[in-house]
Design a protein around this motif. Sequence first.
Motif, short mmCIF file in Angstrom:
data_model
loop_
_atom_site.label_atom_id
_atom_site.label_comp_id
_atom_site.label_asym_id
_atom_site.label_seq_id
_atom_site.Cartn_x
_atom_site.Cartn_y
_atom_site.Cartn_z
N ASP A 1 0.62 5.44 0.12
CA ASP A 1 -0.22 6.97 0.54
C ASP A 1 0.64 7.94 -0.12
OD1 ASP A 1 -1.66 9.07 1.50
OD2 ASP A 1 -1.99 8.17 3.28
N LEU B 1 -3.49 5.09 -2.03
CA LEU B 1 -4.49 6.18 -1.20
C LEU B 1 -3.96 7.24 -1.52
CD1 LEU B 1 -3.96 4.00 2.15
CD2 LEU B 1 -5.77 3.85 0.51
N SER C 1 1.06 -1.26 0.20
CA SER C 1 -0.03 -0.07 -0.06
C SER C 1 0.86 1.02 0.04
CB SER C 1 -0.95 0.02 1.23
OG SER C 1 -0.33 -0.15 2.54
N ALA D 1 -6.14 5.00 6.79
CA ALA D 1 -5.38 3.91 6.01
C ALA D 1 -5.23 2.58 6.84
CB ALA D 1 -4.01 4.41 5.76
#
Length: 365
Positions: free
Chosen positions: A186, A218, A184, A310
Amino acid sequence: MDQLSIPQQNRRWDCLSLGEVMLRLDPGDGRIHTARHFTVWEGGGEYNVARGLRRCFGLRTAVATALAENPVGRLVEDLILQGGVDTTLIQWIPYDGVGRTVRNGLNFTERGFGIRAAAGCSDRGHTAISQVKPGDFDWASIFGSKNGTKFLHTGGIFAALSPSTAEVAAEAMDAAQAAGTPISYDLNFRDSLWKSIGGKIKAQEVNRELVRKVDVLLGNEEDFSAMLGVHLKGVSEDFVELPIAAYEQMLRDVAAAYLNLKLVATTLRTAHTATRNAWGAIALYQDKIVHVPQRDIEIYDRVGGGDSFASGLIYGLLAGKPIEYAVQCGVAHGALAMTTPGDTSMATLAEVERAMKGGSARIAR
């Protein structure tokens, strides 16, 4: 969009975050430039996710970072230990006595109130983590059979610290992919970090390459525009009105440009004042839109709200919950995190799930 696959075999950590951890100096209800004392917290865009997953959701997390070996660095370590995050991957860099070559980052942050917006002043040049280079972390061992993690989280703040940190992020992502670990990222655009090294043009050059290695992306509307050049249409600069159809199209545009992505999500924030925001989120997963409508929330300290979104989202994914639960969990956790001081969450899972169900603020006793 393919389905996100979470490793089922046991691994040492549930989530590993790669990024900078700074010492936050908080003047409380006052202003930075008139303060006579500060409360200290630890914080960092990537680290906050690991801490939230540990303290609120009870998962095993670690942070890969570097600190200068001095009392300030040890204070940051002590705060990390209080948060329950594994510190074994911290690299300790010899301190020269004055910080000419290496130091620890400081982040002065005031909360804002009413019409006075929150404000930050970071002092983070030449930090230990900004100087890490490819090869400094043994990713083969970190992601290998004796260790391993079910999730890697990093982001655009770490990638902006120096040319070499973007290379380290790419190196970690390649190792994670080889180990079957989802990633992931951000976007977390910070103008202060990019403006002296090429601005948005450089930010897009760096992040477009990194995002091609990512599973879960994200950000907010400014992040997607500044970091990837994907713009939200039909929205004024003050974001008073947030047309959901425009956000849906933006997410679909991002997914179409990066076919490796399995989930794209953005928070929805309208700042009526510093202490009253409308807060929600929208996500795209397997070509399906999941929308948690905005609702007005009262804010005590907005810093870290996106990071807590998140961690709530990632918790839902790691727990094997439906995507609707994961997005709602992120929204609720972010909202609760903004009711307490500091970058990181003080919420519990029970409080998060109560908020998800629309629970009131009546006293519990």
